[in-house]
Design a protein around this motif. Structure first.
Motif, short mmCIF file in Angstrom:
data_model
loop_
_atom_site.label_atom_id
_atom_site.label_comp_id
_atom_site.label_asym_id
_atom_site.label_seq_id
_atom_site.Cartn_x
_atom_site.Cartn_y
_atom_site.Cartn_z
N MET A 1 53.45 89.58 40.98
CA MET A 1 52.00 89.32 40.46
C MET A 1 51.42 87.94 40.72
O MET A 1 52.36 86.88 40.73
N ARG A 2 50.22 87.67 41.20
CA ARG A 2 49.72 86.47 41.41
C ARG A 2 48.57 85.98 40.43
O ARG A 2 48.02 86.98 39.93
N VAL A 3 48.43 84.88 40.15
CA VAL A 3 47.46 84.22 39.39
C VAL A 3 46.33 83.43 40.06
O VAL A 3 46.79 82.56 40.97
N SER A 4 45.09 83.43 39.79
CA SER A 4 44.00 82.81 40.49
C SER A 4 43.27 81.97 39.45
O SER A 4 42.96 82.73 38.54
N ILE A 5 42.81 80.69 39.81
CA ILE A 5 41.83 80.28 38.91
C ILE A 5 40.55 79.84 39.59
O ILE A 5 40.53 79.57 40.85
N ASP A 6 39.34 79.81 39.06
CA ASP A 6 38.15 79.66 39.56
C ASP A 6 37.68 78.38 38.44
O ASP A 6 37.09 78.83 37.40
N VAL A 7 37.69 77.11 38.83
CA VAL A 7 37.44 76.27 38.34
C VAL A 7 35.92 76.14 38.17
O VAL A 7 35.51 75.33 37.19
N GLY A 8 35.16 76.71 38.99
CA GLY A 8 33.65 76.59 38.77
C GLY A 8 33.35 77.47 37.71
O GLY A 8 32.23 77.19 37.07
N LYS A 9 34.03 78.38 37.31
CA LYS A 9 33.73 79.20 36.02
C LYS A 9 34.31 78.72 34.74
O LYS A 9 34.03 79.08 33.68
N CYS A 10 35.49 77.75 34.96
CA CYS A 10 36.02 77.30 33.59
C CYS A 10 35.22 76.29 32.72
O CYS A 10 34.49 75.40 33.17
N ILE A 11 35.21 76.50 31.55
CA ILE A 11 34.40 75.84 30.42
C ILE A 11 35.48 74.77 29.88
O ILE A 11 34.96 74.33 28.79
N GLY A 12 36.74 74.78 30.31
CA GLY A 12 37.60 73.87 29.56
C GLY A 12 38.13 74.05 28.19
O GLY A 12 38.22 73.19 27.43
N VAL A 13 38.05 75.48 27.81
CA VAL A 13 38.42 75.82 26.44
C VAL A 13 39.97 75.39 25.96
O VAL A 13 40.28 75.45 24.96
N GLY A 14 40.72 75.70 27.03
CA GLY A 14 42.20 75.49 27.07
C GLY A 14 43.08 76.69 26.45
O GLY A 14 44.18 76.63 26.13
N GLN A 15 42.34 77.88 26.19
CA GLN A 15 43.14 79.00 25.95
C GLN A 15 44.12 79.66 26.81
O GLN A 15 45.26 79.90 26.38
N CYS A 16 44.06 79.19 27.99
CA CYS A 16 45.13 79.52 28.95
C CYS A 16 46.19 78.60 29.11
O CYS A 16 47.50 79.17 29.00
N VAL A 17 45.97 77.51 28.70
CA VAL A 17 47.30 76.54 28.24
C VAL A 17 47.95 77.03 27.03
O VAL A 17 49.18 76.86 26.79
N PHE A 18 47.31 77.34 25.97
CA PHE A 18 47.76 77.76 24.79
C PHE A 18 48.58 79.03 25.06
O PHE A 18 49.75 79.10 24.39
N ALA A 19 48.11 79.89 25.84
CA ALA A 19 48.77 81.14 26.17
C ALA A 19 50.21 81.01 27.12
O ALA A 19 51.01 81.57 26.93
#
Ligand code: SF4
Length: 68
Positions: A1-19
């Protein structure tokens, strides 16, 4: 499995870091998502797959995507 991030969509909420703090980080300047592995996509170690799936589910802006 791979993960990708789209910084242009990110609004900096931080839920990803929490998880999945071992996979995601936030830029100190604006809070946007980073991968500890660097770059915009990375292979997900097996031990972190559930956490990354949860991060993708929690992200409110669709900035985290997973592919098999
Ligand atoms: S949860 Fe989504 S919007 Fe929030 S920091 Fe992570 S990628 Fe960005």
């Amino acid at each position: 499995m791979r993960v990708s991030i789209d910084v242009g969509k990110c609004i900096g909420v931080g839920q990803c870091v929490f998880a999945a703090a071992d996979i995601f980080d936030q830029d100190d300047s604006d809070g946007t998502v980073l991968l500890h592995a660097g770059g915009k996509d990375a292979e997900v170690p097996a031990a972190h797959r559930d956490a990354v799936l949860e991060a993708a589910r929690l992200c409110p802006s669709g900035a985290v995507a997973v592919t098999s």
